[in-house]
Design a protein around this motif. Structure first.
Motif, PDB file in Angstrom:
ATOM      1  N   PHE A 114     -39.795   7.906  31.212  1.00 33.30           N
ATOM      2  CA  PHE A 114     -39.976   9.163  30.576  1.00 33.30           C
ATOM      3  C   PHE A 114     -38.998  10.161  31.328  1.00 33.30           C
ATOM      4  O   PHE A 114     -38.446  10.981  30.408  1.00 33.30           O
ATOM      5  CB  PHE A 114     -41.353   9.550  30.990  1.00 33.30           C
ATOM      6  CG  PHE A 114     -41.945  10.994  30.512  1.00 33.30           C
ATOM      7  CD1 PHE A 114     -42.221  11.164  29.228  1.00 33.30           C
ATOM      8  CD2 PHE A 114     -41.871  11.967  31.185  1.00 33.30           C
ATOM      9  CE1 PHE A 114     -42.572  12.287  28.755  1.00 33.30           C
ATOM     10  CE2 PHE A 114     -42.274  13.268  30.754  1.00 33.30           C
ATOM     11  CZ  PHE A 114     -42.576  13.382  29.372  1.00 33.30           C
ATOM     12  N   LEU A 115     -38.749  10.236  32.495  1.00 32.62           N
ATOM     13  CA  LEU A 115     -37.970  11.239  33.068  1.00 32.62           C
ATOM     14  C   LEU A 115     -36.654  10.859  32.627  1.00 32.62           C
ATOM     15  O   LEU A 115     -35.877  12.023  32.632  1.00 32.62           O
ATOM     16  CB  LEU A 115     -38.116  11.407  34.609  1.00 32.62           C
ATOM     17  CG  LEU A 115     -39.391  11.708  35.058  1.00 32.62           C
ATOM     18  CD1 LEU A 115     -39.805  11.606  36.771  1.00 32.62           C
ATOM     19  CD2 LEU A 115     -39.916  13.230  34.792  1.00 32.62           C
ATOM     20  N   ALA A 116     -36.255   9.811  32.773  1.00 32.76           N
ATOM     21  CA  ALA A 116     -34.911   9.326  32.477  1.00 32.76           C
ATOM     22  C   ALA A 116     -34.324  10.017  30.824  1.00 32.76           C
ATOM     23  O   ALA A 116     -33.252  10.246  30.743  1.00 32.76           O
ATOM     24  CB  ALA A 116     -34.714   8.030  32.653  1.00 32.76           C
ATOM     25  N   GLU A 117     -35.445   9.853  29.982  1.00 32.64           N
ATOM     26  CA  GLU A 117     -35.008  10.221  28.789  1.00 32.64           C
ATOM     27  C   GLU A 117     -35.133  11.522  28.366  1.00 32.64           C
ATOM     28  O   GLU A 117     -34.598  11.871  27.441  1.00 32.64           O
ATOM     29  CB  GLU A 117     -36.356   9.388  27.850  1.00 32.64           C
ATOM     30  CG  GLU A 117     -35.643   7.769  27.519  1.00 32.64           C
ATOM     31  CD  GLU A 117     -34.396   7.619  27.248  1.00 32.64           C
ATOM     32  OE1 GLU A 117     -33.949   8.188  26.075  1.00 32.64           O
ATOM     33  OE2 GLU A 117     -33.760   6.929  27.993  1.00 32.64           O
ATOM     34  N   LEU A 118     -35.629  12.411  29.212  1.00 31.83           N
ATOM     35  CA  LEU A 118     -35.775  13.812  28.741  1.00 31.83           C
ATOM     36  C   LEU A 118     -34.310  14.306  28.896  1.00 31.83           C
ATOM     37  O   LEU A 118     -33.667  14.176  29.733  1.00 31.83           O
ATOM     38  CB  LEU A 118     -36.519  14.524  29.981  1.00 31.83           C
ATOM     39  CG  LEU A 118     -38.245  14.177  29.835  1.00 31.83           C
ATOM     40  CD1 LEU A 118     -38.776  14.897  30.865  1.00 31.83           C
ATOM     41  CD2 LEU A 118     -38.681  14.697  28.563  1.00 31.83           C
ATOM     42  N   GLY A 119     -33.813  14.922  27.763  1.00 26.39           N
ATOM     43  CA  GLY A 119     -32.488  15.352  27.704  1.00 26.39           C
ATOM     44  C   GLY A 119     -31.473  14.540  27.389  1.00 26.39           C
ATOM     45  O   GLY A 119     -30.189  14.858  27.257  1.00 26.39           O
TER      46      GLY A 119
END
Length: 192
Positions: A114-119
């Motif tokens: 989730f965090l890696a995919e943001l942006g």
């Protein structure tokens, strides 16, 4: 159906060589593949739902400017092509965190994805696609495309180790972005 097919293909290509694939391979060495795939699917579905919501909002709010939006989307895809050529690597720190991750696999992997995919470029590509195509088809297609690409990375990584043809993947994905970008620009300018 058109939105589903386009977004599946575009996001699958966008994910090739992305650091998310490297994360998936790393997590698959620590956790069961099934748990990694479930986590990737859940995190991707959430991030891409947010993405298509934003893209649909922009597409609807500026519907009278669809030609200009298409040109901007095409230019964005050309930027994604350059971004793909530049490459995306998992830093040693990120790989270390993935290896040392403790706790429930679903939470550790899902949170990391989730965090890696943001942006990330796949999120931006999903937003871009949703300005042009239907949100539901784009959401399902982008989620399927990303999970399929990460599942492929896990499978190929298990069979071949790290001997993946990185340059061929990078150039192929970049070329696909260029083609989609030029098609969007041409459509926005009314050439077809």
């Amino acid at each position: 159906m058109n939105a589903f097919l386009i977004s599946t293909a575009v996001i699958f290509v966008a994910e090739l060589g992305d650091k998310s694939q490297l994360m998936a391979m790393t997590f698959a060495t620590r956790y069961r593949v099934r748990d990694v795939l479930i986590s990737i699917t859940a995190a991707t579905a959430i991030v891409h739902l947010l993405s298509v919501g934003l893209g649909a909002l922009v597409g609807t709010a500026f519907s009278q400017y669809q030609g200009a939006i298409s040109v901007v989307a095409g230019v964005a895809f050309l930027v994604f092509a350059a971004w793909t050529l530049r490459g995306d690597e998992l830093t040693e720190d990120e790989a270390d965190k993935a290896r040392r991750s403790t706790g429930a696999a679903l939470l550790a992997v899902g949170g990391a994805f989730f965090l890696a995919e943001l942006g990330d470029k796949t999120m931006l590509a999903t937003i871009t696609l949703a300005t042009q195509e239907g949100w539901l088809g784009t959401w399902i297609g982008s989620t399927v495309g990303m999970v399929a690409a990460d599942a492929l990375a896990i499978g190929v990584g298990a069979v071949l180790g790290r001997a993946l043809p990185e340059k061929a993947i990078k150039y192929g994905a970049s070329a696909a972005f260029v083609v989609f970008g030029l098609l969007l620009i041409g459509r926005g300018l009314g050439w077809f």
